[in-house]
Write an enzyme that holds these catalytic residues in place. Sequence first.
Site, short mmCIF file in Angstrom:
data_model
loop_
_atom_site.label_atom_id
_atom_site.label_comp_id
_atom_site.label_asym_id
_atom_site.label_seq_id
_atom_site.Cartn_x
_atom_site.Cartn_y
_atom_site.Cartn_z
N LYS A 257 43.44 52.54 33.41
CA LYS A 257 42.22 52.48 34.23
C LYS A 257 41.13 51.91 33.35
CE LYS A 257 41.12 53.81 38.44
NZ LYS A 257 42.01 53.99 39.60
N ASP B 235 38.71 49.15 42.12
CA ASP B 235 38.54 50.59 42.36
C ASP B 235 37.11 50.70 42.91
OD1 ASP B 235 40.00 53.28 41.69
OD2 ASP B 235 37.95 53.63 41.07
#
Length: 449
Positions: free
Chosen positions: A128, A168
């Site tokens: 991430k 995201d």
Amino acid sequence: MQTKEYLQALMQNIIKKDPAEKLFHQAASEVLTSLEPILEADPKYIKYAVLDRMVEPERVIYFRVPWNDDKGLTHVNRGFRIQFNSAIGPFKGGIRFHESVTLSSLKFLAFEQTFKNSLTGLPLGGAKGGSDFDPRGKSEGEVMRFCQAFMDELYRHIGERTDVPAGDLGVGAREIGFMFGHYKKITNKFVGVFTGKGPSFGGSLIRPEATGYGVVFFAEEMLKCKSEGIRGKTCIISGTGNVGIHTAEKILQMGGKVVGFNDYDGAVYDKEGLDQEKLAFLKDLVFVKRGSLKEYVKKFKSAEFHPGKKSWFIPCYAAFPTACENELTLEDAKTLVNNGVKIVCEGANMPCTPEAVDLFQSKGVLYAPGKAANAGGVAVSGLEMTQNTIRLSWTREEVETQLKKIMRNIHSACVEEACLYNKPGDYLLGANIAGFKKVADAMIAQGVI
Ligand code: 2IT
């Protein structure tokens, strides 16, 4: 040492090393607790210190992102990429631009991503990244220059066989386009180094819809086990981002009724439910105009607006939290249970607090964790990588069929593991164990690295 003591010591060590990383502690604690039965059943996982290794990222990249606004003033944000685990494939996971981004929040998300990606059955490691940059209120030029500045550092750490970022919160097709374009310019390579790209330069069809659609496919599988289905059921959603809107769209397509949703400003309660016209208005409002839900109630008189509220007070059969972590608290869970909720399916990552999850499980509410239910997004990212590698584009139908199959497989894997460890219906345990097993076995097979 007993398994329970081993897990407690590991958790204490995590907290001692990084006492401020609360979100990461929460994610780690949830996973460690549910892995106890598999560690008991097979001593190799403790022997090879698999979990001790798994809770440490393989690599953390932390960098400065300086950029100039439209007036020529210089700003500085933080950039991160957490490359958590590459045992089963190249690092893979989204990039988040939001003021709340910290090392801890990205560590939690990258850790979760490792299990989620494993559940998809595709060869994807976990990662991430992101920045505390907040794209809201910034001009297009400012967002573009920020993306380019972010890429000026990140480009050297990613690659189509190394680490493949995606979107995201705060990062959609526009931002991916800017980052992909800048990567291409710096490296002089046109490769599938991002997913979520525009369809004219290698993006997969259905990728924008995939997370939301997948959530509803997953919920349908859960309900099927109870000889039920989404058709005719009253549903509420939190968040009107990419996931929320596409969750609503698929519920509608499958004959369900969406009566509540919310954004930052408040909640909409529309007893008559969404229809195609209202959904089209909502999509335009959110994706094109980037406006507030207040506009929705001005246009559709059947709807009430509840300022500052989330959707959880609205009576429903199914609830879909699709906004952000810890958005659904114990109090919210009590309200939902009192109003008769039967299923809670997470479209966001870790949106229900641990206390809320405990309540749902103790009251027999079907509960699916995000790492299983929202894996459709990254699954279609995996399919985008395949299409880029073979230099072909699949039709919407082909991609949606594969997505549905993947969601069914994830559901079966959760159900099977939960049954194997005598916890039928415990999707949290099932997802954690199924996700863990594949990564852990790959780590053992690859030796101490
Ligand atoms: O949370 C997620 O699964 C994502 N942000 C999508 C990651 C991806 O690589 O598509």
